[in-house]
Write a protein that holds these residues in place. Sequence first.
Motif, PDB file in Angstrom:
ATOM      1  N   ARG A 193       0.815  -1.211   0.000  1.00 35.59           N
ATOM      2  CA  ARG A 193       0.000   0.000   0.000  1.00 35.59           C
ATOM      3  C   ARG A 193       0.850   1.263   0.000  1.00 35.59           C
ATOM      4  O   ARG A 193       0.457   2.289  -0.553  1.00 35.59           O
ATOM      5  CB  ARG A 193      -0.937  -0.012   1.207  1.00 35.59           C
ATOM      6  CG  ARG A 193      -1.895   1.157   1.264  1.00 35.59           C
ATOM      7  CD  ARG A 193      -2.897   0.980   2.381  1.00 35.59           C
ATOM      8  NE  ARG A 193      -3.750  -0.166   2.143  1.00 35.59           N
ATOM      9  CZ  ARG A 193      -4.862  -0.127   1.403  1.00 35.59           C
ATOM     10  NH1 ARG A 193      -5.230   1.017   0.841  1.00 35.59           N
ATOM     11  NH2 ARG A 193      -5.592  -1.198   1.216  1.00 35.59           N
ATOM     12  N   GLU A 194       2.024   1.217   0.631  1.00 36.91           N
ATOM     13  CA  GLU A 194       2.848   2.417   0.745  1.00 36.91           C
ATOM     14  C   GLU A 194       3.637   2.705  -0.527  1.00 36.91           C
ATOM     15  O   GLU A 194       4.286   3.739  -0.639  1.00 36.91           O
ATOM     16  CB  GLU A 194       3.830   2.279   1.914  1.00 36.91           C
ATOM     17  CG  GLU A 194       3.182   2.289   3.289  1.00 36.91           C
ATOM     18  CD  GLU A 194       2.525   0.950   3.626  1.00 36.91           C
ATOM     19  OE1 GLU A 194       2.841  -0.049   2.936  1.00 36.91           O
ATOM     20  OE2 GLU A 194       1.686   0.922   4.550  1.00 36.91           O
ATOM     21  N   GLU A 195       3.623   1.792  -1.490  1.00 39.93           N
ATOM     22  CA  GLU A 195       4.431   1.962  -2.688  1.00 39.93           C
ATOM     23  C   GLU A 195       3.638   2.647  -3.797  1.00 39.93           C
ATOM     24  O   GLU A 195       2.431   2.457  -3.934  1.00 39.93           O
ATOM     25  CB  GLU A 195       4.937   0.610  -3.193  1.00 39.93           C
ATOM     26  CG  GLU A 195       6.032   0.003  -2.328  1.00 39.93           C
ATOM     27  CD  GLU A 195       6.572  -1.277  -2.920  1.00 39.93           C
ATOM     28  OE1 GLU A 195       7.750  -1.576  -2.705  1.00 39.93           O
ATOM     29  OE2 GLU A 195       5.809  -1.989  -3.588  1.00 39.93           O
ATOM     30  N   THR A 222       9.861   3.227  -2.892  1.00 40.08           N
ATOM     31  CA  THR A 222      10.583   2.661  -1.757  1.00 40.08           C
ATOM     32  C   THR A 222      11.997   2.215  -2.093  1.00 40.08           C
ATOM     33  O   THR A 222      12.672   1.651  -1.239  1.00 40.08           O
ATOM     34  CB  THR A 222       9.798   1.455  -1.212  1.00 40.08           C
ATOM     35  OG1 THR A 222       9.632   0.492  -2.273  1.00 40.08           O
ATOM     36  CG2 THR A 222       8.440   1.880  -0.692  1.00 40.08           C
TER      37      THR A 222
END
Length: 847
Positions: free
Chosen positions: A585-587, A607
Amino acid sequence: MLFYDVSAESSTEFPDRMSLMEVRLQAQEDEITLLKSSLADALRKLRLHDQQIPLHKPSTSDRCTQTEPWIPNHETVPLALTPAIQSLSLEDALPESIQFTDETPIKLRREEEDAFEEEMGKDQTWSSLVEETIQPTTVRTLQQQQSKGSEDSQGSCPQTPTSSSPAPPKELASMLCILPFILLTGQSIKMFIRGRPITMYIPSNILNYEELRMDLPSQKLDLDWVYGYRGRDCRANLYLLPSGEAVYFIACVVVLYHIRNQTQRHYQKHTDCVRCLAIHPDKVRVASGQTAGVDKDGKPLQPFVHIWDSKTLVTLQQIGLGTFERGVGALAFSSSDNGTFLCVIDDSNEHMISVWDWNKNIKHTEVKSTNEAVLGVDFSPTDTNNIISCGKSHVYFWTLSTGTLTKKQGIFGKYKKPKFVLCFVFSLTGDVLTGDSEGNILTWGKSTFQIMKQTRAHEGSVFTMCILQGGAILSGGGKDRKIIRWSADLAPERECEIPEKFGAVRTIADVDGEELLVGTTRNAILRGTFSDGFVAIVQGHVDEMWGLATHPTQNIFITCGNDRQVCVWNAGDHKLDWCATLEVREESGLCADFSPNGAVVSVGLSTGRWVVLDLQTKEVVSDLTDGNEQLSVMRYSPDGSFLAVGSHDNFIYIYNVTEGGRRYTRFGKCTGHSSFITHLDWSKDGKYIMSNSGDYEILYWDVASGCKLLRNRFESKDREWASYTCVLGFHVMGVWLEGSDGTDINALCRSHSERMVAVADDFCKVHLFQYPCPKPKAPSYKYEGHGSHVTNVRFTHNDSHLLSMGGKDTCILQWRVKGAGTGDHSKEHLASSSSVCSSSSSPENGR
């Protein structure tokens, strides 16, 4: 720029903005004070230097005659530096064009200052540098003082030089580095951005740089296709015209998409993002309202409404310029009088509601609406004097009488007051039906302004409603993503659910009573029926985009962005071939490149991770990580044997590529940049790399010899590059506008024919220049359409089209390249250019 509904909290914006401006003004005053202090210190040290260190002591044989002063190592007499500098004030020493900002640096780093001196060359003195960079008024001052000094020195030979040769003090070098000018010094050119000197060496085939002619490119651009739809934060923005065209908008373009023929036309007269649409009762004329936006200097622009003919795309009327504030949030034509009037609600704090005789451009009335967000407005279909508006915690019933609007607020009584009234329609009986954030449909009496009935409709919000010809009602849900068909008395008849990947239902347009068009919150337009389901006919990204690459042999391109979507598009068929979602999700995807064989594509993530996807199987064939910071550029060498990965950790990672792009092994790492990598290109022989960084460096690397940094950049001046995407370089120096701060250009791309270069800027514009364009103020064609900073541009494999990508507007524009020699890949050399540039600015807007 951001695209969110205006709320009451925005009323605090102006005090905050005023406070911010005061802080910035104080910072600028501090910078100027420091600048004056630095210059005074530099002049003091220069005088001390001249008094204590006698330089270039002449021998007897080198001395001049009694009537000619001795000048060391010069064929012509340079300007005397020291006497001139001693008499200069700050205003005399600095150019009139210099602008101080809160980002203006006072001193360069020590290594930058040393590099600045070293690059000047051993055969050039400091006095000659000053002579070439000062303004004309200062030159005259120095010439007068030099003349006076020469007269005073007659008869005093031999004379020890005190002003023509001393090395520059560090502080003065720093001062000159911040001046916004370009300096021609022999075989190189220096361009200064934010105080950083950028040295670019002139290729050998240019015999006379001053005589180079910068012309407009022989090609132009025409908007061919628009990918995307703005359903994320706009409502009631999808309609079907009798012509068979669906009309909707994204960015600054209103799109007319013929569903059966799969063709597009475009209304392009807006200057900023379109926010709302209304269709005239004749189903031909269209009204579209836009947001205010700002110009490149940050000054607010005025919003307006355009009324235009959907058949001819001719603008019939412009209303509200200078009247509306911030933007136009909602509008509607009257129905009972054949569309004579237009009601408009703007995005000001008071959300002013106004009624216009649009054909005569006469405003009949204007009154404050509410400090809360307003989401919709419409006339009663039977009475022009009755208007309804809805929004945050309200529904208002307006009456137009003798040129005055009066309102009555809907009373919720025993029913729970919803946080938002999101939409409404008029039933065939004249009642008003509202959909709200509680998931209810409320029926309001047409004369009592009170709720007669509450119907539970959806889980979550009711985002939209639509009246069919027979009186049936359609409603679209948010959380449950359902479309429900209701009878005239609100009995449910049929329902279906749209796929989760498309988001919630934003708006519904009836096609023929059975077939529907559905706009969604994830920027897609679906077509289908209750029985057969729905398929997407328009799709797009839903968050800021940065990554863009084109296939080496096919009309295919890839995009990626902060929405974690990696999308492969077919530019010939104008459709999305396939889309993959990043697992983490953070990428987010920030950059991409196709391998030269076209079988795989590499995608760099936020990332430090990067993946390689097989275009046929859509599988991940390689998954690697370099560092823990975001990647900014992926670039294969021309033969596909290497992959260069540029990172925000200041390194360029080099990989050997084997097995047709499926296997990657680390070859080396390019170390030397002092800031994050922004762009890079390979040489045509695949041995060298040219790279740019966030601190405006241009470095060259010998990859074949072990990723060595080439200290002598002069040796790279004649090297040929397989691609040209670096925004800093001799061949693209002319794309930088006067006063650019270094971040104004986000990307550029040279065509494969090497005859033109496209530029993506920070002011929503796409520029087309001739390539090469190594002189300042090169002319260009300028194209509008994006409503946000343009993040990337790329030509297709045969230069038939250019693709440009907006940031926050989530829009991809496909431009057709037209003009002489579009398919001609012949190379034009700069040496063939002659005469002086005849134009220094864009003569026309190529839109």
